[in-house]
Design a protein around this motif. Structure first.
Motif, PDB file in Angstrom:
ATOM      1  N   GLN A   1       0.898  -1.219   0.075  1.00  0.00           N
ATOM      2  CA  GLN A   1       0.039  -0.067  -0.109  1.00  0.00           C
ATOM      3  C   GLN A   1       0.849   1.266   0.077  1.00  0.00           C
ATOM      4  OE1 GLN A   1      -2.936  -1.217  -1.137  1.00  0.00           O
ATOM      5  NE2 GLN A   1      -3.911   0.817   0.147  1.00  0.00           N
ATOM      6  N   LEU A   2       1.916   1.149   0.756  1.00  0.00           N
ATOM      7  CA  LEU A   2       2.878   2.343   0.853  1.00  0.00           C
ATOM      8  C   LEU A   2       3.535   2.556  -0.771  1.00  0.00           C
ATOM      9  CD1 LEU A   2       4.615   1.676   4.399  1.00  0.00           C
ATOM     10  CD2 LEU A   2       2.802   3.808   3.536  1.00  0.00           C
ATOM     11  N   HIS A   3       4.105   1.548  -1.291  1.00  0.00           N
ATOM     12  CA  HIS A   3       4.385   1.620  -2.880  1.00  0.00           C
ATOM     13  C   HIS A   3       3.276   2.374  -3.517  1.00  0.00           C
ATOM     14  CE1 HIS A   3       8.271  -0.267  -2.890  1.00  0.00           C
ATOM     15  NE2 HIS A   3       7.974  -0.965  -1.801  1.00  0.00           N
ATOM     16  N   SER A   4       2.092   1.788  -3.446  1.00  0.00           N
ATOM     17  CA  SER A   4       0.959   2.223  -4.268  1.00  0.00           C
ATOM     18  C   SER A   4       0.638   3.644  -3.945  1.00  0.00           C
ATOM     19  CB  SER A   4      -0.224   1.290  -4.011  1.00  0.00           C
ATOM     20  OG  SER A   4      -0.116   0.064  -4.515  1.00  0.00           O
ATOM     21  N   CYS A   5       0.817   4.153  -2.899  1.00  0.00           N
ATOM     22  CA  CYS A   5       0.496   5.479  -2.408  1.00  0.00           C
ATOM     23  C   CYS A   5       1.513   6.238  -2.937  1.00  0.00           C
ATOM     24  CB  CYS A   5       0.502   5.691  -0.730  1.00  0.00           C
ATOM     25  SG  CYS A   5       0.355   7.317  -0.118  1.00  0.00           S
ATOM     26  N   GLN A   6       2.894   6.096  -2.923  1.00  0.00           N
ATOM     27  CA  GLN A   6       4.130   6.755  -3.634  1.00  0.00           C
ATOM     28  C   GLN A   6       3.705   6.655  -5.021  1.00  0.00           C
ATOM     29  OE1 GLN A   6       7.797   5.380  -2.305  1.00  0.00           O
ATOM     30  NE2 GLN A   6       8.882   7.150  -3.676  1.00  0.00           N
TER      31      GLN A   6
END
Length: 168
Positions: A125-130
């Motif tokens: 999710q953090l990769h997707s957010c970035q």
């Protein structure tokens, strides 16, 4: 498909291979100062552990290159240069402290399969957010450049990013 069309294994494989190669060759010019220091430290640690310098160099780049598929997808979806996309992607990660959050998540304890899956999901999710923030920033920068009748290049991407963060 992540590329916005039906998958074409041969074409997609070549696209990703070329993109990763390009990112790998230019990585020192794309990452933030903090990431440069992290890469240097990881390389020095690997050499201290007895690895040859060229292998230590390759290993030290793996964390930064782990975002290659997101960067390539962003560049292709916006018809933008991969290196510009990478520079913005890494700036977003540092500015919004997503890199720090992802690193903290990696060290969260996972006592069972479900905890491990939840932790992996959080990191994804953090990769997707970035990636999402990077796409937004790049679209806004591109739109702003069109209004000014100029184009974005690597030399002014730092200034354009700073202007975006100030305005948003």
């Amino acid at each position: 498909s992540r590329l916005g069309r039906q998958p074409d294994i041969m074409k997609d494989t070549e696209l990703i291979q070329n993109g990763v190669r390009q990112l790998r060759d230019e990585l020192p010019n794309l990452v933030t100062e903090k990431m440069t220091e992290d890469i240097r430290q990881m390389k020095n640690n690997a050499i201290s552990d007895g690895l040859p310098e060229d292998l230590a160099d390759e290993i030290s780049l793996i964390p930064a290159l782990s975002s290659s598929s997101d960067i390539i997808r962003i560049a292709n979806s916006l018809s933008e240069d991969i290196l510009t996309s990478a520079k913005v992607y890494f700036k977003v990660g540092e500015y919004f402290q997503i890199d720090w959050l992802r690193n903290k998540a990696r060290f969260m304890p996972a006592e069972d399969k479900w905890s491990a899956e939840a932790k992996d999901g959080l990191i994804e999710q953090l990769h997707s957010c970035q990636a999402g923030i990077t796409t937004k920033v790049m679209k806004d920068i591109k739109s702003n450049q069109k209004k000014k009748s100029s184009s974005t290049n690597k030399a002014d991407i730092d200034q354009a990013f700073d202007q975006w963060t100030d305005g948003n």
